[in-house]
Design a protein around this motif. Structure first.
Motif: not given
Length: 322
Positions: A142, A151, A167-171, A165, A149, A188, A144
């Motif tokens: 993403n 956001h 983000d979904e793509r990072c996880r 926190e 990340d 998370t 980062h």
């Protein structure tokens, strides 16, 4: 190596294989470490933990370096993992570099601390007392750097370390990398060094192999310098090198050898400010021959009317110069 690019100030080296990439980056890094030790007597380095760093770290561990004069920092860490979890970044670095060579000292981020705020203060104080000379990092899918990340990425972050926190793509990337079997196993939240904490280092070595990173590399090198692509800040750093392989660099094949930046606007102030002092801004402007120092001061002055990023600066600050 089969292609060299320059995007702004960022030096980009492209290699056929990730093994060639890692070995070349390690050779350059070892030379830089020796230079810092010769000048200062010791060297402080921030290390990233990710499979993308495997070839680099393996080659670096076998390099001719006075490791007894090197102090290591830990770039980011999950919050809540068991201390012995193999996915923990501290454990990754122990396996791949920290326990392979005799460092003068290693400072770990403790994602399992009972008081996360206290841990943030502790690590921030270490970074202030002994600033990093260089950073060894990667770039996430993403865009980062560390766990900044899009956001939560701020080029003008007032902190050196913070809780974020993910983000979904990072996880999801942690699953793609084979570190976790499923996304619901990925923590998370994490601790991370901020973007200012990273870019304040004199040298940055960024190793980014694999096809899954092609989009992020393209946006970093060819896109706008914006916080939505955190790694794009590297194009404004005075001594940063990006190493890619044929897969991650596939979208750069037709890029010009020199990629210039448009003149700066007030929207760029956070990115300009992140690279440090007025002197560095002046050097940046002279490098591009696009704007005067006075124009740069005007840009940053407008941004600083409501900003407090100056609070963490070391040495001369833009606010003090004004």
């Amino acid at each position: 190596m089969y292609k060299i690019l320059r995007a702004g100030r960022l030096h980009v080296e492209m290699f056929e294989t990730r093994q060639d990439m890692g070995v070349s980056a390690a050779r350059d890094a070892a030379l830089a470490i020796r230079e810092v030790i010769r000048e200062k007597g010791s060297c402080h380095i921030i290390f990233a933990a990710a499979p993308s760093q495997n070839e680099f770290l393996e080659a670096l561990a076998g390099s001719d370096v006075e490791w007894e004069r090197v102090y290591a920092y830990h770039m980011d860490e999950y919050i809540g993992l068991a201390p012995d979890a193999p996915q923990g970044f501290a454990n990754f670095l122990r396996r791949n570099i920290f326990e392979k060579v005799p460092f003068a000292g290693v400072e770990y981020l403790n994602g399992g601390a009972d008081d996360i705020d206290a841990e943030i203060r502790r690590y921030s104080q270490i970074l202030r007392k002994h600033p990093a000379d260089m950073v060894f990092m990667g770039i996430g899918e993403n865009g980062h750097i560390a766990f900044n990340d899009p956001h939560v990425a701020h080029f003008d972050d007032c902190a050196l370390v913070k809780k974020v926190e993910l983000d979904e793509r990072c996880r999801a990337q942690q699953v793609h990398d084979g570190c976790f079997d499923a996304i619901d196993q990925v923590p998370t939240h994490a601790l991370t060094l901020t973007i200012p904490a990273l870019v304040r280092a004199e040298r940055i070595f960024c190793m980014v192999p694999a096809a899954t990173k092609a989009e992020a590399v393209e946006h970093t090198v060819l896109g706008e310098i914006r916080e939505m692509v955190p790694a794009s800040i590297l194009r404004m750093h005075k001594h940063a090198t990006l190493y890619v392989d044929a897969d991650s660099g596939s979208r750069l094949q037709n890029a010009a050898e020199t990629i210039t930046l448009r003149p700066l606007t007030t929207d760029d102030a956070p990115a300009v400010y992140a690279i440090s002092s007025l002197q560095e801004v002046a050097e940046y402007m002279r490098f591009y021959r696009s704007q005067s120092v006075e124009d740069a001061k005007t840009i940053i002055e407008e941004y600083l009317k409501d900003g407090e990023a100056w609070a963490i600066m070391q040495g001369d600050t833009l606010r003090g110069v004004f």
